[in-house]
Design a protein around this motif. Structure first.
Motif, PDB file in Angstrom:
ATOM      1  N   LEU A 154       8.497  -2.010  -5.086  1.00 50.34           N
ATOM      2  CA  LEU A 154       7.504  -2.971  -4.960  1.00 50.34           C
ATOM      3  C   LEU A 154       6.889  -2.859  -3.848  1.00 50.34           C
ATOM      4  CD1 LEU A 154       8.993  -5.950  -6.907  1.00 50.34           C
ATOM      5  CD2 LEU A 154       7.890  -3.934  -7.887  1.00 50.34           C
ATOM      6  N   SER A 155       5.544  -2.581  -3.816  1.00 48.88           N
ATOM      7  CA  SER A 155       4.605  -2.500  -2.489  1.00 48.88           C
ATOM      8  C   SER A 155       3.575  -3.302  -2.623  1.00 48.88           C
ATOM      9  CB  SER A 155       4.140  -1.062  -2.384  1.00 48.88           C
ATOM     10  OG  SER A 155       5.097  -0.310  -2.347  1.00 48.88           O
ATOM     11  N   PHE A 156       3.175  -4.011  -1.411  1.00 52.53           N
ATOM     12  CA  PHE A 156       2.037  -5.032  -1.231  1.00 52.53           C
ATOM     13  C   PHE A 156       1.153  -4.531  -0.216  1.00 52.53           C
ATOM     14  CE2 PHE A 156       6.019  -7.087  -2.746  1.00 52.53           C
ATOM     15  CZ  PHE A 156       5.597  -7.677  -3.793  1.00 52.53           C
ATOM     16  N   LEU A 157      -0.100  -4.237  -0.531  1.00 52.34           N
ATOM     17  CA  LEU A 157      -1.141  -3.984   0.735  1.00 52.34           C
ATOM     18  C   LEU A 157      -2.399  -4.611   0.584  1.00 52.34           C
ATOM     19  CD1 LEU A 157      -1.133  -0.033  -0.447  1.00 52.34           C
ATOM     20  CD2 LEU A 157      -0.345  -1.106   1.694  1.00 52.34           C
ATOM     21  N   PRO A 158      -2.986  -5.171   1.734  1.00 51.97           N
ATOM     22  CA  PRO A 158      -4.339  -5.681   1.691  1.00 51.97           C
ATOM     23  C   PRO A 158      -5.291  -4.905   0.957  1.00 51.97           C
ATOM     24  CG  PRO A 158      -3.397  -5.061   3.915  1.00 51.97           C
ATOM     25  CD  PRO A 158      -2.341  -4.606   3.127  1.00 51.97           C
ATOM     26  N   PHE A 159      -6.091  -5.540   0.299  1.00 51.53           N
ATOM     27  CA  PHE A 159      -7.057  -4.467  -0.427  1.00 51.53           C
ATOM     28  C   PHE A 159      -8.259  -4.247   0.205  1.00 51.53           C
ATOM     29  CE2 PHE A 159     -10.286  -3.974  -3.862  1.00 51.53           C
ATOM     30  CZ  PHE A 159      -9.916  -2.818  -4.390  1.00 51.53           C
ATOM     31  N   ASN A 160      -9.241  -5.339   0.593  1.00 53.45           N
ATOM     32  CA  ASN A 160     -10.401  -5.121   1.359  1.00 53.45           C
ATOM     33  C   ASN A 160     -10.499  -6.045   2.600  1.00 53.45           C
ATOM     34  OD1 ASN A 160     -10.600  -7.686   0.090  1.00 53.45           O
ATOM     35  ND2 ASN A 160     -12.368  -7.262  -0.806  1.00 53.45           N
ATOM     36  N   GLY A 161      -9.483  -6.213   3.314  1.00 50.08           N
ATOM     37  CA  GLY A 161      -9.526  -7.028   4.271  1.00 50.08           C
ATOM     38  C   GLY A 161      -7.945  -7.717   4.509  1.00 50.08           C
ATOM     39  N   TYR A 173      13.567  -7.150   1.742  1.00 44.41           N
ATOM     40  CA  TYR A 173      13.096  -7.411   2.740  1.00 44.41           C
ATOM     41  C   TYR A 173      12.219  -8.576   2.942  1.00 44.41           C
ATOM     42  CZ  TYR A 173      14.793  -2.632   3.417  1.00 44.41           C
ATOM     43  OH  TYR A 173      15.559  -1.471   3.447  1.00 44.41           O
ATOM     44  N   PRO A 174      12.816  -9.724   3.004  1.00 45.02           N
ATOM     45  CA  PRO A 174      11.708 -11.128   2.901  1.00 45.02           C
ATOM     46  C   PRO A 174      11.008 -11.235   4.010  1.00 45.02           C
ATOM     47  CG  PRO A 174      14.318 -11.400   3.751  1.00 45.02           C
ATOM     48  CD  PRO A 174      14.124 -10.152   3.390  1.00 45.02           C
ATOM     49  N   LEU A 175       9.932 -11.711   3.913  1.00 47.26           N
ATOM     50  CA  LEU A 175       8.905 -12.350   4.709  1.00 47.26           C
ATOM     51  C   LEU A 175       8.647 -13.887   4.634  1.00 47.26           C
ATOM     52  CD1 LEU A 175       6.614  -9.498   4.450  1.00 47.26           C
ATOM     53  CD2 LEU A 175       8.148  -9.780   6.799  1.00 47.26           C
ATOM     54  N   LYS A 176       8.040 -14.452   5.727  1.00 51.85           N
ATOM     55  CA  LYS A 176       7.588 -15.412   5.659  1.00 51.85           C
ATOM     56  C   LYS A 176       6.350 -15.702   6.625  1.00 51.85           C
ATOM     57  CE  LYS A 176       8.946 -20.453   6.242  1.00 51.85           C
ATOM     58  NZ  LYS A 176       9.868 -21.479   6.501  1.00 51.85           N
ATOM     59  N   ASN A 177       5.385 -16.142   5.924  1.00 48.34           N
ATOM     60  CA  ASN A 177       4.005 -16.553   6.628  1.00 48.34           C
ATOM     61  C   ASN A 177       3.468 -15.368   7.331  1.00 48.34           C
ATOM     62  OD1 ASN A 177       1.788 -18.201   6.918  1.00 48.34           O
ATOM     63  ND2 ASN A 177       2.648 -18.997   8.828  1.00 48.34           N
ATOM     64  N   GLN A 178       3.452 -14.191   6.696  1.00 44.29           N
ATOM     65  CA  GLN A 178       3.346 -12.908   7.669  1.00 44.29           C
ATOM     66  C   GLN A 178       1.700 -12.581   7.315  1.00 44.29           C
ATOM     67  OE1 GLN A 178       5.356 -10.848   9.657  1.00 44.29           O
ATOM     68  NE2 GLN A 178       3.312  -9.867  10.187  1.00 44.29           N
ATOM     69  N   HIS A 179       1.227 -12.192   8.749  1.00 38.06           N
ATOM     70  CA  HIS A 179      -0.139 -11.474   8.619  1.00 38.06           C
ATOM     71  C   HIS A 179      -0.287 -10.087   8.139  1.00 38.06           C
ATOM     72  CE1 HIS A 179      -4.639 -11.110   9.661  1.00 38.06           C
ATOM     73  NE2 HIS A 179      -4.335 -10.166  10.069  1.00 38.06           N
ATOM     74  N   LEU A 180      -0.909  -9.589   7.043  1.00 34.06           N
ATOM     75  CA  LEU A 180      -1.009  -8.085   6.702  1.00 34.06           C
ATOM     76  C   LEU A 180      -2.202  -7.606   7.151  1.00 34.06           C
ATOM     77  CD1 LEU A 180       0.729  -8.206   3.182  1.00 34.06           C
ATOM     78  CD2 LEU A 180       1.817  -7.874   5.501  1.00 34.06           C
ATOM     79  N   ALA A 181      -2.374  -6.787   8.063  1.00 34.34           N
ATOM     80  CA  ALA A 181      -3.517  -6.154   8.517  1.00 34.34           C
ATOM     81  C   ALA A 181      -3.756  -4.773   7.866  1.00 34.34           C
ATOM     82  CB  ALA A 181      -3.464  -5.644   9.842  1.00 34.34           C
ATOM     83  N   SER A 184      -1.583  -1.310   7.503  1.00 35.91           N
ATOM     84  CA  SER A 184      -0.329  -1.548   7.825  1.00 35.91           C
ATOM     85  C   SER A 184       0.675  -1.125   6.627  1.00 35.91           C
ATOM     86  CB  SER A 184       0.077  -3.074   8.149  1.00 35.91           C
ATOM     87  OG  SER A 184       1.349  -3.387   7.982  1.00 35.91           O
ATOM     88  N   THR A 185       1.749  -0.643   7.058  1.00 31.27           N
ATOM     89  CA  THR A 185       2.612  -0.099   6.038  1.00 31.27           C
ATOM     90  C   THR A 185       4.006  -1.063   6.046  1.00 31.27           C
ATOM     91  OG1 THR A 185       3.724   1.454   7.360  1.00 31.27           O
ATOM     92  CG2 THR A 185       2.155   2.177   6.226  1.00 31.27           C
ATOM     93  N   LEU A 186       3.916  -2.061   6.624  1.00 32.44           N
ATOM     94  CA  LEU A 186       5.019  -3.254   6.379  1.00 32.44           C
ATOM     95  C   LEU A 186       5.533  -3.421   5.158  1.00 32.44           C
ATOM     96  CD1 LEU A 186       6.493  -5.200   8.036  1.00 32.44           C
ATOM     97  CD2 LEU A 186       4.911  -6.958   7.572  1.00 32.44           C
ATOM     98  N   CYS A 187       4.806  -3.660   4.102  1.00 33.05           N
ATOM     99  CA  CYS A 187       5.253  -4.000   2.841  1.00 33.05           C
ATOM    100  C   CYS A 187       5.229  -2.667   1.736  1.00 33.05           C
ATOM    101  CB  CYS A 187       4.407  -5.266   2.162  1.00 33.05           C
ATOM    102  SG  CYS A 187       4.368  -6.637   3.114  1.00 33.05           S
ATOM    103  N   PHE A 208      -0.918  -5.010  -5.669  1.00 35.85           N
ATOM    104  CA  PHE A 208       0.485  -5.078  -5.895  1.00 35.85           C
ATOM    105  C   PHE A 208       0.693  -3.809  -6.718  1.00 35.85           C
ATOM    106  CE2 PHE A 208       3.703  -6.755  -9.204  1.00 35.85           C
ATOM    107  CZ  PHE A 208       4.699  -6.448  -8.377  1.00 35.85           C
ATOM    108  N   ILE A 209       1.749  -2.947  -6.230  1.00 34.36           N
ATOM    109  CA  ILE A 209       1.965  -1.716  -6.787  1.00 34.36           C
ATOM    110  C   ILE A 209       3.530  -1.587  -7.019  1.00 34.36           C
ATOM    111  CG2 ILE A 209       1.910   0.940  -6.433  1.00 34.36           C
ATOM    112  CD1 ILE A 209      -0.175   0.536  -4.196  1.00 34.36           C
ATOM    113  N   LYS A 210       3.756  -1.254  -8.329  1.00 37.99           N
ATOM    114  CA  LYS A 210       5.201  -0.905  -8.746  1.00 37.99           C
ATOM    115  C   LYS A 210       5.161   0.157  -8.991  1.00 37.99           C
ATOM    116  CE  LYS A 210       4.734  -3.857 -12.456  1.00 37.99           C
ATOM    117  NZ  LYS A 210       4.960  -4.584 -13.702  1.00 37.99           N
ATOM    118  N   SER A 211       6.414   1.087  -8.509  1.00 39.33           N
ATOM    119  CA  SER A 211       6.451   2.354  -8.797  1.00 39.33           C
ATOM    120  C   SER A 211       7.985   2.875  -8.970  1.00 39.33           C
ATOM    121  CB  SER A 211       6.170   3.034  -7.338  1.00 39.33           C
ATOM    122  OG  SER A 211       4.686   2.811  -7.016  1.00 39.33           O
TER     123      SER A 211
END
Length: 213
Positions: A154-161, A173-181, A184-187, A208-211
């Protein structure tokens, strides 16, 4: 009611059609997607396109089915798929599944992914499916992710900002209140540790991408 749209992308990239809901589903073919559907023994309820991707014999074979056609000139300001999606969201279905939108020309693939915004604007869930991936967009909120054997990653990417306040619970790999720029390939490529988990964010649009490999 669900609308399943099959566009003209490579047939080898199609998912297994046996997994699609048959009851209360409307099948729509777009350009060469009409041909793909008919070859699979599925007669679409509607056909959209200029059909410039078909040769004369393919067009003649397709025309023998007497399909309800929305036919357009090849020179126009919108792609055949955008026109079909405009019709589909106006029908206000429960869900739109989009096949044949990936795996071909990169410009078409990127444009097709951007068309997912139409679903957010009209509050109709749209999901792109191929043999390896599921792609959808999310507005700010809290969502459940369910462990599916066919989609372990499961991957998460900011789309248009940027995306603000992104949190993951129940993930490897949990996260809390993260800023996704953007960029970024963090997620990329996370996994659930139990049967389900949650993800949430407060601002932005999330892809949201499931692969699977």
């Amino acid at each position: 009611m669900k609308i399943i749209i099959v566009a003209g992308g490579p047939e080898e990239k199609h998912p297994d059609f046996s997994c699609f809901p048959v009851k209360d589903s409307i099948w729509v073919g777009v350009d060469r997607g009409v041909y793909h559907l008919l070859k699979k023994g599925i007669k679409p309820h509607y056909a959209f396109g200029d059909f410039d991707s078909l040769n004369s014999s393919e067009k003649e074979w397709m025309s023998s089915y007497e399909l309800p056609l929305f036919e357009y000139d090849s020179e126009k300001d919108k792609t055949d798929l955008e026109l079909a999606l405009e019709w589909a969201v106006a029908e206000q279905p429960e869900r739109i599944l989009l096949v044949g939108a990936t795996g071909g020309r990169l410009d078409h693939e990127l444009a097709n992914i951007q068309l997912l915004l139409m679903g957010l604007e009209h509050r109709v869930p749209i999901e792109i499916l191929d043999c390896q991936n599921s792609i959808s967009l999310r507005a700010p909120g809290t969502y459940e992710a369910v462990n599916e054997r066919e989609y372990p990653y499961l991957s998460f990417l900011p789309f248009n900002g940027p995306v603000a306040g992104f949190s993951l619970y129940g993930f490897k790999y949990p996260l809390k209140n993260q800023h996704l720029a953007m960029g970024s390939t963090l997620c990329i490529s996370n996994e659930l540790v139990n049967k389900s988990g949650t993800y949430s964010f407060s601002d932005g649009i999330l892809m949201f991408i499931k692969s699977h490999d």
